[in-house]
Design a protein around this motif. Structure first.
Motif, PDB file in Angstrom:
ATOM      1  N   ASN A  61      22.241 -36.583  10.544  1.00 24.62           N
ATOM      2  CA  ASN A  61      21.755 -36.151  11.858  1.00 24.62           C
ATOM      3  C   ASN A  61      22.877 -35.838  12.838  1.00 24.62           C
ATOM      4  OD1 ASN A  61      19.029 -36.386  11.122  1.00 24.62           O
ATOM      5  ND2 ASN A  61      19.075 -38.576  11.510  1.00 24.62           N
ATOM      6  N   GLU A  62      24.124 -36.016  12.414  1.00 24.60           N
ATOM      7  CA  GLU A  62      25.271 -35.731  13.283  1.00 24.60           C
ATOM      8  C   GLU A  62      25.978 -34.473  12.780  1.00 24.60           C
ATOM      9  OE1 GLU A  62      27.836 -39.144  13.604  1.00 24.60           O
ATOM     10  OE2 GLU A  62      26.111 -40.490  13.589  1.00 24.60           O
ATOM     11  N   LYS A  63      26.144 -33.519  13.673  1.00 19.68           N
ATOM     12  CA  LYS A  63      26.725 -32.229  13.298  1.00 19.68           C
ATOM     13  C   LYS A  63      28.129 -32.376  12.719  1.00 19.68           C
ATOM     14  CE  LYS A  63      27.496 -27.557  14.987  1.00 19.68           C
ATOM     15  NZ  LYS A  63      27.253 -26.615  16.079  1.00 19.68           N
ATOM     16  N   LYS A  64      28.977 -33.171  13.366  1.00 20.71           N
ATOM     17  CA  LYS A  64      30.364 -33.314  12.916  1.00 20.71           C
ATOM     18  C   LYS A  64      30.421 -33.851  11.479  1.00 20.71           C
ATOM     19  CE  LYS A  64      34.760 -35.355  14.350  1.00 20.71           C
ATOM     20  NZ  LYS A  64      35.442 -36.194  15.343  1.00 20.71           N
ATOM     21  N   LEU A  65      29.637 -34.876  11.194  1.00 16.31           N
ATOM     22  CA  LEU A  65      29.616 -35.448   9.852  1.00 16.31           C
ATOM     23  C   LEU A  65      29.027 -34.446   8.856  1.00 16.31           C
ATOM     24  CD1 LEU A  65      30.042 -37.832   7.932  1.00 16.31           C
ATOM     25  CD2 LEU A  65      27.764 -38.659   8.607  1.00 16.31           C
ATOM     26  N   GLY A  66      27.950 -33.795   9.239  1.00 18.52           N
ATOM     27  CA  GLY A  66      27.326 -32.808   8.362  1.00 18.52           C
ATOM     28  C   GLY A  66      28.285 -31.686   7.989  1.00 18.52           C
ATOM     29  N   LEU A  67      29.037 -31.204   8.959  1.00 13.41           N
ATOM     30  CA  LEU A  67      29.996 -30.133   8.685  1.00 13.41           C
ATOM     31  C   LEU A  67      31.108 -30.611   7.755  1.00 13.41           C
ATOM     32  CD1 LEU A  67      30.227 -28.409  12.183  1.00 13.41           C
ATOM     33  CD2 LEU A  67      28.888 -27.715  10.183  1.00 13.41           C
ATOM     34  N   LYS A  68      31.528 -31.863   7.917  1.00 10.18           N
ATOM     35  CA  LYS A  68      32.546 -32.415   7.013  1.00 10.18           C
ATOM     36  C   LYS A  68      32.014 -32.469   5.582  1.00 10.18           C
ATOM     37  CE  LYS A  68      35.272 -35.206  10.185  1.00 10.18           C
ATOM     38  NZ  LYS A  68      35.728 -36.557  10.544  1.00 10.18           N
ATOM     39  N   PHE A  69      30.755 -32.895   5.428  1.00 13.55           N
ATOM     40  CA  PHE A  69      30.158 -32.926   4.092  1.00 13.55           C
ATOM     41  C   PHE A  69      30.079 -31.520   3.495  1.00 13.55           C
ATOM     42  CE2 PHE A  69      27.852 -37.098   5.114  1.00 13.55           C
ATOM     43  CZ  PHE A  69      28.686 -37.849   4.303  1.00 13.55           C
ATOM     44  N   LEU A  70      29.641 -30.555   4.289  1.00 14.93           N
ATOM     45  CA  LEU A  70      29.530 -29.180   3.798  1.00 14.93           C
ATOM     46  C   LEU A  70      30.906 -28.613   3.434  1.00 14.93           C
ATOM     47  CD1 LEU A  70      26.798 -27.810   6.227  1.00 14.93           C
ATOM     48  CD2 LEU A  70      26.531 -28.301   3.777  1.00 14.93           C
ATOM     49  N   GLU A  71      31.894 -28.881   4.256  1.00 12.95           N
ATOM     50  CA  GLU A  71      33.257 -28.414   3.973  1.00 12.95           C
ATOM     51  C   GLU A  71      33.816 -29.070   2.712  1.00 12.95           C
ATOM     52  OE1 GLU A  71      35.268 -29.321   7.621  1.00 12.95           O
ATOM     53  OE2 GLU A  71      34.303 -27.666   8.697  1.00 12.95           O
ATOM     54  N   SER A  72      33.315 -30.257   2.379  1.00 16.04           N
ATOM     55  CA  SER A  72      33.776 -30.987   1.194  1.00 16.04           C
ATOM     56  C   SER A  72      33.011 -30.576  -0.067  1.00 16.04           C
ATOM     57  CB  SER A  72      33.620 -32.492   1.406  1.00 16.04           C
ATOM     58  OG  SER A  72      34.405 -32.913   2.493  1.00 16.04           O
ATOM     59  N   GLY A  73      32.066 -29.650   0.078  1.00 13.39           N
ATOM     60  CA  GLY A  73      31.379 -29.115  -1.092  1.00 13.39           C
ATOM     61  C   GLY A  73      29.914 -29.473  -1.222  1.00 13.39           C
ATOM     62  N   ALA A  74      29.353 -30.226  -0.276  1.00 12.30           N
ATOM     63  CA  ALA A  74      27.925 -30.552  -0.358  1.00 12.30           C
ATOM     64  C   ALA A  74      27.117 -29.265  -0.452  1.00 12.30           C
ATOM     65  CB  ALA A  74      27.487 -31.369   0.848  1.00 12.30           C
ATOM     66  N   TYR A  75      26.098 -29.280  -1.292  1.00  9.53           N
ATOM     67  CA  TYR A  75      25.254 -28.113  -1.493  1.00  9.53           C
ATOM     68  C   TYR A  75      24.249 -27.957  -0.359  1.00  9.53           C
ATOM     69  CZ  TYR A  75      22.191 -24.879  -4.018  1.00  9.53           C
ATOM     70  OH  TYR A  75      21.449 -23.796  -4.395  1.00  9.53           O
ATOM     71  N   ALA A  76      23.740 -29.087   0.135  1.00 11.23           N
ATOM     72  CA  ALA A  76      22.748 -29.056   1.213  1.00 11.23           C
ATOM     73  C   ALA A  76      22.672 -30.423   1.883  1.00 11.23           C
ATOM     74  CB  ALA A  76      21.374 -28.666   0.663  1.00 11.23           C
ATOM     75  N   LEU A  77      22.069 -30.413   3.073  1.00  9.80           N
ATOM     76  CA  LEU A  77      21.856 -31.640   3.834  1.00  9.80           C
ATOM     77  C   LEU A  77      20.381 -31.790   4.150  1.00  9.80           C
ATOM     78  CD1 LEU A  77      24.656 -31.147   6.538  1.00  9.80           C
ATOM     79  CD2 LEU A  77      24.857 -32.397   4.381  1.00  9.80           C
TER      80      LEU A  77
END
Length: 135
Positions: free
Chosen positions: A107-123
């Protein structure tokens, strides 16, 4: 899919068969097949046996070697993990093994973007509005 954790194999098989039949009967044929996911690894295995090409997701709170091995060995499979048990480094380690990682609940944009930048497929998020302006 909520399947009882200690259900006997015949119950799991029957449950998987009924789900597949329901999808075949009611899911619009012009849409991609739905992603079927569960915490119950026996259900995942049973569903894969009867629907070898269907998208399937392994739900887990914590990443274990067993879960990673199962995800790698299961065709058309994604791995869904609780964000509180992940970090960007572990995300990258998992996704570099060719696993599509979906992370819940972010639910936090900063954390979500870090996950996506690290290769997460989706949130998965309770607050998708937080991510609306991200591209």
């Amino acid at each position: 899919v909520k399947c009882p954790p200690n259900a006997p194999p015949q119950v799991i098989q029957k449950f998987a068969s009924k789900l597949l039949k329901s999808i075949q009967l009611f899911w619009p044929p012009h849409l991609s097949q739905p992603l079927v996911s569960s915490f119950n690894l026996n259900f995942i295995k049973a569903y894969r046996q009867i629907a070898p090409n269907a998208p399937i997701g392994i739900l887990t709170e914590k990443i274990t070697k067993n879960v990673i091995q199962l995800a790698k060995a299961t065709p058309n499979c994604t791995l869904h993990c609780d964000a509180s048990h992940l970090n960007p480094e572990l995300t990258k380690e998992i996704t570099e093994q060719g696993i599509k990682l979906l992370i819940y609940t972010v639910n936090e944009k900063k954390l979500g973007l870090k996950f996506l930048e690290s290769g997460a497929y989706a949130l998965f998020s309770d607050r998708p509005d937080v991510f609306l302006n991200h591209r």
